[in-house]
Design an enzyme around this catalytic site. Structure first.
Site, PDB file in Angstrom:
ATOM      1  N   GLU A  52       0.834  -1.166   0.121  1.00  0.00           N
ATOM      2  CA  GLU A  52       0.183   0.319  -0.092  1.00  0.00           C
ATOM      3  C   GLU A  52       0.637   0.863   0.166  1.00  0.00           C
ATOM      4  O   GLU A  52       1.907   0.981   0.017  1.00  0.00           O
ATOM      5  CB  GLU A  52      -1.078  -0.139   1.032  1.00  0.00           C
ATOM      6  CG  GLU A  52      -0.175   0.318   2.258  1.00  0.00           C
ATOM      7  CD  GLU A  52      -1.611   0.615   3.373  1.00  0.00           C
ATOM      8  OE1 GLU A  52      -2.306  -1.099   3.739  1.00  0.00           O
ATOM      9  OE2 GLU A  52      -0.964   0.265   4.552  1.00  0.00           O
ATOM     10  N   HIS A 112      -3.832   3.125   8.303  1.00  0.00           N
ATOM     11  CA  HIS A 112      -2.986   2.906   8.675  1.00  0.00           C
ATOM     12  C   HIS A 112      -1.786   3.914   9.018  1.00  0.00           C
ATOM     13  O   HIS A 112      -1.663   4.791   8.462  1.00  0.00           O
ATOM     14  CB  HIS A 112      -2.022   1.680   7.980  1.00  0.00           C
ATOM     15  CG  HIS A 112      -3.053   0.061   7.480  1.00  0.00           C
ATOM     16  ND1 HIS A 112      -2.974  -0.596   7.166  1.00  0.00           N
ATOM     17  CD2 HIS A 112      -3.867   0.170   8.347  1.00  0.00           C
ATOM     18  CE1 HIS A 112      -3.350  -1.426   6.820  1.00  0.00           C
ATOM     19  NE2 HIS A 112      -3.961  -1.483   7.828  1.00  0.00           N
TER      20      HIS A 112
END
Lengths: 291, 390
Positions: free
Chosen positions: A209, A247
């Site tokens: 990511e 995150h």
């Protein structure tokens, strides 16, 4: 086979009397993992749902010969739990806990340089070798025994990927969630090294990511060292810069950490990149066919 | 977590680091008073949660009381649009009034995490007052980096070597070394994820002064600092982001019209990506967390519904351990009082799937339930385009 864990792994759960500690200890046991006990300071000598509870990891290790620990201790105490596991001689610690302060992890990471213990996580779904052993919080039933090694910075996105792989008949050797934080234990390359050596693993799927440059480093490593087919997916192609996307590690800063750069680098290094999160199995199949 | 420049400077000051004399004000009248108190030329600095203020007209020099008052009035009327704010800009509700310092030379100093080494690092440059990324690109040799071993910390000799690398001489070497060590203490004790002084200046009378300062706190460490909550300036956040904060939901407002509720950050990002791929535009990023409760699902759904731009909703929950009836209940709870008349597509997977589907079907809501991502995205994209045509 697979990597890190198998049916012979003896596992303890740190924080076993907590709500999620107990829930996931039970789920791992139901999957077939050998959970030999748990640790909650002050509760030693008792038992809970058939799990023996110890006061310390050292006690648990000396009485059960456990070599693996799963940590589900709340964030303020999680770094302490990692140190404790390392000093008690645990070989592999899987830290599920989310939200550990960076300052704590800086110290953990420094300490682990001189420790033999491997750390997976924190802020991760754990590790599973399908059909043998689960040390984590992932739904076991979507996994299928097979030959694809999966390594990922994400949780539920890994489930999505695994389900697509399983549905397409591509079972997994081992799936490792390395965690979504800026400081983690094992990184992509550490896991890829193990997959390279594992005879059960015939291909690798990488889920990355935005944020940091771990995917770029992994891409180079794959090109130089991984002699197996590899495919990948990178989440956050459309993420706005400067925002922390859930995150702690998923943030584009100063033009760095962009999905497009990661994708380009992976492709340049011979990795097949899924252009859409619904084309994960196709990408893996393409990589397998190519080689 | 962001804080304002004036708050960052208060922290530096409490650690013995020199900052210009300054005062935070919330009105033109207060600005005028502060100006009179300082009795010299001052600078008015808009306090917003974004950089690039100077170029955007958020920093003004004033030379008399009337000018201070008028300039403040103008600034308070503004929504400041900088390179970092997006087109909507940010409201200016606070100003920092500061004495002007006679500057001899500008430097750059920051402490942040280096992810590659998992260590904090100190970055210093004699090219102060500029965009450091620009300096790094153009002349990387002008950037000095110190990777800090957490067990050793920054020793005086480390700090002196940085001072010398910056070209400082004589007493300033020691002054800067002390400042660097103090700064490292701020980083650790305050759990900062970024601490940046740009510029750090040497004044004409040979003082080291932090002219501008940016501090971000590590969100994961907020539990150690109960005083941070009250430092947040709510005027700088989107109202929906404030609401999400209360429920510990990761929410970021975007500019499309499809509200999104997803569990897990990676899947949430991937969901936005695939919506865009299908020509649909997400209204938000929302991660309800790996194993969301009924209450959390309801809170998240309410937040999405209260966004007036939302014309359709896509829910993507990869349950597994999570129960689908809990998701359904959460959605039903959220829509009990006001039934939304917009298309909703729920992709859910996990235990008790049939029960979840049944609950949603009986709820009377305009909901389509699917069990995989692809058909979910296709469905919502299709329903949205149909809606636009009709």
């Amino acid at each position: 086979m697979g990597i890190l864990i198998d049916k012979n792994s003896k596992i303890i759960v740190q924080g076993i009397t907590g709500k999620s500690g107990l829930l996931h200890a039970r789920q791992c046991r139901d999957y077939g993992s050998d959970i030999v006990g748990g640790v909650t300071p002050g509760r030693g000598g008792t038992s809970i749902e058939g799990f023996t509870v110890f006061d310390s990891v050292a006690d648990a290790v000396s009485q059960t010969n456990a070599t693996v620990s799963m940590i589900l201790v709340p964030a303020p105490w999680a770094a302490d739990a990692i140190f404790e596991a390392a000093e008690a001689g645990i070989e592999l610690t899987v830290c599920i806990t989310e939200g550990i302060p960076v300052r704590d992890m800086v110290m953990v990471k420094r300490y682990l340089r001189h420790s033999k213990m491997r750390l997976v996580g924190p802020n991760c779904p754990g590790v599973i070798t399908p059909g043998e052993c689960e040390v984590g919080i992932m739904p076991g039933n979507i996994h299928k025994r097979g030959n694809i090694g999966v390594v990922s910075r994400s949780g539920t996105l890994t489930y999505e990927a695994v389900k697509q792989l399983s549905d397409a008949g591509l079972g997994q050797s081992t799936c490792v969630g390395i965690g979504g934080d800026p400081i983690i234990g094992m990184d992509f390359i550490d896991v890829l090294k193990l997959f390279t050596e594992d005879t059960d693993t015939k291909g690798v799927f990488i889920i990355g990511e935005i944020g940091g440059d771990a995917e770029e480093l992994a891409a180079h490593w794959v090109k130089e060292n991984l002699k197996k087919p590899a495919a990948a997916f990178i989440a956050g192609r459309t993420a706005p810069p400067g925002k922390r996307m859930g995150h702690a590690g998923a943030i584009i800063t100063g033009g760095k950490g962009l999905a497009v750069d990661k994708i380009r680098m992976l492709e340049e290094c011979g990795v097949v990149v899924a252009q859409s999160p619904v084309k994960i199995a196709e990408a893996m199949q393409e990589a397998l066919n190519k080689n | 977590m962001n804080i304002h420049e004036y708050q960052a400077k208060e922290i530096l000051k409490s650690y013995g680091i020199d900052v210009p004399r300054g005062c935070m004000v919330k009105s033109a009248r207060q600005t005028e008073k502060a100006f009179q108190k300082f009795g010299c030329d001052c600078v008015l600095k808009a306090q917003v949660y974004a950089g690039g203020r100077g170029k955007a007209g958020g920093i003004k020099t004033v030379r008399d009381a009337t000018q201070a008052c008028d300039t403040a009035k103008e600034l308070f009327k503004k929504r400041l649009v900088t390179v970092q704010t997006g087109a909507k800009g940010l409201a200016v509700k606070r100003l920092l009034v500061e004495e002007i310092i006679d500057v001899e030379k500008e430097y750059y100093l920051s402490l942040t995490l280096d992810r590659r080494t998992s260590r904090y690092c100190l970055i210093a440059s004699a090219e102060g007052g500029m965009d450091i990324e620009e300096v790094a690109r153009r002349s990387p040799e002008k950037i000095h980096t110190l990777y800090i071993d957490p067990i050793v910390g920054i020793k005086p000799y480390h700090a002196r070597s940085i001072s010398s690398a910056l070209g400082l001489k004589g007493k300033l070497i020691e002054d800067c070394a002390r400042l660097i060590q103090n700064l490292y203490n701020v980083l650790l004790e305050k759990d900062c994820s970024l601490l940046e002084i740009n510029p750090l200046v040497v004044s004409r009378n040979q003082r080291l002064i932090a002219m501008d300062c940016k501090i971000n706190f590590d969100d994961n460490a907020l539990f150690r600092h109960s005083d941070y909550e009250k430092m947040i300036d709510l005027s700088q956040l989107d109202p929906l982001e404030i609401e999400a904060r209360k429920f510990d939901l990761a929410y970021i407002k975007l500019d499309g019209n499809i509200g999104c509720m997803v569990n897990g950050a990676g899947l949430a990002m991937a969901t936005l990506d695939i919506l865009m791929e299908y020509g649909a535009r997400p209204a938000n990023f929302l991660d309800v967390g790996g194993g969301a409760s009924r209450e959390k699902v309801a809170a998240a759904f309410r937040i999405i519904l209260s966004d007036k731009k939302v014309r359709g909703i896509f829910v993507n929950i990869f349950g597994g351990i999570m129960r689908c009836d809990v998701i359904a209940q959460g959605i039903i709870d959220a829509t009990k009082d006001i039934a939304p008349h917009i298309p909703i597509v729920v992709r859910m997977d996990g235990s008790n799937l049939d029960e979840g589907i049944k609950l949603l079907a009986q709820s009377g809501l305009n909901v389509e339930t699917v069990d995989n991502l692809k058909s979910g995205v296709q469905k919502i994209a299709q329903m949205m385009s149909k809606k636009q045509k009709s």
